[in-house]
Write a protein that holds these residues in place. Structure first.
Motif, PDB file in Angstrom:
ATOM      1  N   ARG A  86     -12.781  -0.613  -2.001  1.00  0.00           N
ATOM      2  CA  ARG A  86     -11.783   0.049  -1.159  1.00  0.00           C
ATOM      3  C   ARG A  86     -12.248   1.456  -0.798  1.00  0.00           C
ATOM      4  NH1 ARG A  86      -6.580   0.275  -4.163  1.00  0.00           N
ATOM      5  NH2 ARG A  86      -6.980  -1.937  -4.229  1.00  0.00           N
ATOM      6  N   LYS A  87     -12.781   2.150  -1.773  1.00  0.00           N
ATOM      7  CA  LYS A  87     -13.297   3.506  -1.557  1.00  0.00           C
ATOM      8  C   LYS A  87     -14.485   3.487  -0.586  1.00  0.00           C
ATOM      9  CE  LYS A  87     -14.940   7.327  -4.363  1.00  0.00           C
ATOM     10  NZ  LYS A  87     -15.268   7.768  -5.717  1.00  0.00           N
TER      11      LYS A  87
ATOM     12  N   SER B 282      -5.161   0.937   5.194  1.00  0.00           N
ATOM     13  CA  SER B 282      -4.727  -0.370   4.695  1.00  0.00           C
ATOM     14  C   SER B 282      -3.789  -1.042   5.685  1.00  0.00           C
ATOM     15  CB  SER B 282      -4.035  -0.232   3.341  1.00  0.00           C
ATOM     16  OG  SER B 282      -4.948   0.198   2.370  1.00  0.00           O
TER      17      SER B 282
ATOM     18  N   ASP C 106       1.369   6.638   2.925  1.00  0.00           N
ATOM     19  CA  ASP C 106       0.459   7.409   3.767  1.00  0.00           C
ATOM     20  C   ASP C 106      -0.903   6.734   3.932  1.00  0.00           C
ATOM     21  OD1 ASP C 106      -0.206   7.789   1.129  1.00  0.00           O
ATOM     22  OD2 ASP C 106      -0.803   9.879   1.394  1.00  0.00           O
ATOM     23  N   ASP C 107      -1.029   5.514   3.506  1.00  0.00           N
ATOM     24  CA  ASP C 107      -2.295   4.772   3.582  1.00  0.00           C
ATOM     25  C   ASP C 107      -2.391   4.045   4.924  1.00  0.00           C
ATOM     26  OD1 ASP C 107      -4.641   3.481   3.114  1.00  0.00           O
ATOM     27  OD2 ASP C 107      -3.889   2.236   1.463  1.00  0.00           O
ATOM     28  N   GLU C 108      -2.840   4.765   5.937  1.00  0.00           N
ATOM     29  CA  GLU C 108      -2.924   4.197   7.280  1.00  0.00           C
ATOM     30  C   GLU C 108      -4.044   3.169   7.415  1.00  0.00           C
ATOM     31  OE1 GLU C 108      -2.983   7.051  10.428  1.00  0.00           O
ATOM     32  OE2 GLU C 108      -1.513   8.324   9.411  1.00  0.00           O
TER      33      GLU C 108
ATOM     34  N   TYR D 121       0.847  -1.185   0.000  1.00  0.00           N
ATOM     35  CA  TYR D 121       0.000   0.000   0.000  1.00  0.00           C
ATOM     36  C   TYR D 121       0.889   1.245   0.000  1.00  0.00           C
ATOM     37  CZ  TYR D 121       1.107  -0.913   4.874  1.00  0.00           C
ATOM     38  OH  TYR D 121       1.776  -1.197   6.027  1.00  0.00           O
ATOM     39  N   LEU D 122       0.292   2.378  -0.251  1.00  0.00           N
ATOM     40  CA  LEU D 122       1.044   3.628  -0.261  1.00  0.00           C
ATOM     41  C   LEU D 122       1.533   3.964   1.143  1.00  0.00           C
ATOM     42  CD1 LEU D 122      -1.235   5.732  -2.619  1.00  0.00           C
ATOM     43  CD2 LEU D 122       0.897   4.559  -3.193  1.00  0.00           C
TER      44      LEU D 122
ATOM     45  N   ARG E 195     -13.302   2.712   3.004  1.00  0.00           N
ATOM     46  CA  ARG E 195     -12.655   3.893   3.593  1.00  0.00           C
ATOM     47  C   ARG E 195     -13.685   4.861   4.177  1.00  0.00           C
ATOM     48  NH1 ARG E 195      -7.373   4.520   2.491  1.00  0.00           N
ATOM     49  NH2 ARG E 195      -6.539   3.270   0.816  1.00  0.00           N
TER      50      ARG E 195
END
Length: 118
Positions: free
Chosen positions: A71-72, A29, A25-27, A22-23, A75
């Motif tokens: 995923r969206k 995930s 900054d993707d907390e 994951y990216l 979130r």
């Protein structure tokens, strides 16, 4: 047989989920993967209800990795989670994730998405 190997038989997507990149900054995930990991090794293999919930969670997080729309949706829904003081936090989060997935599946089957060719 080793308990961990017996549990992992019920999680065909375990390594895919754990190794998901994951990216930075993707907390969300990162936390979902941590919840998944903790729940997998907390499950009592003799309790059929917990094993079924584990199989569902494995399916849901695989969908989270593969499906951008889910995923969206997850979130946005994770911002609304509420846990009572007397509840086990890990179990409550897992139940919420599965509930969001069930609602998404109901809504997704009713919507038809057309791709647009340019």
């Amino acid at each position: 047989m080793n308990k961990n190997k017996a549990i992992l038989k019920h999680c065909p997507n375990f390594y895919k989920i754990i190794n998901f990149e994951y990216l930075e900054d993707d907390e969300l995930s990162e936390r979902l993967i941590r919840v998944y990991h903790d729940y997998v090794f907390k499950v009592d293999i003799n309790n059929r209800v917990q094993v079924n919930k584990l199989e569902e969670l494995d399916l849901v997080l695989n969908k989270y990795i593969d499906d951008y729309f889910f995923r969206k949706e997850l979130r946005s829904e994770m911002k609304q989670i509420r846990i009572r003081k007397d509840e086990d936090k890990l179990t409550a989060i897992v139940n919420w994730i599965i509930k969001v997935f069930d609602n998404y599946e109901v809504g997704y089957t009713r919507n038809i998405y057309f791709s647009r060719w340019i």
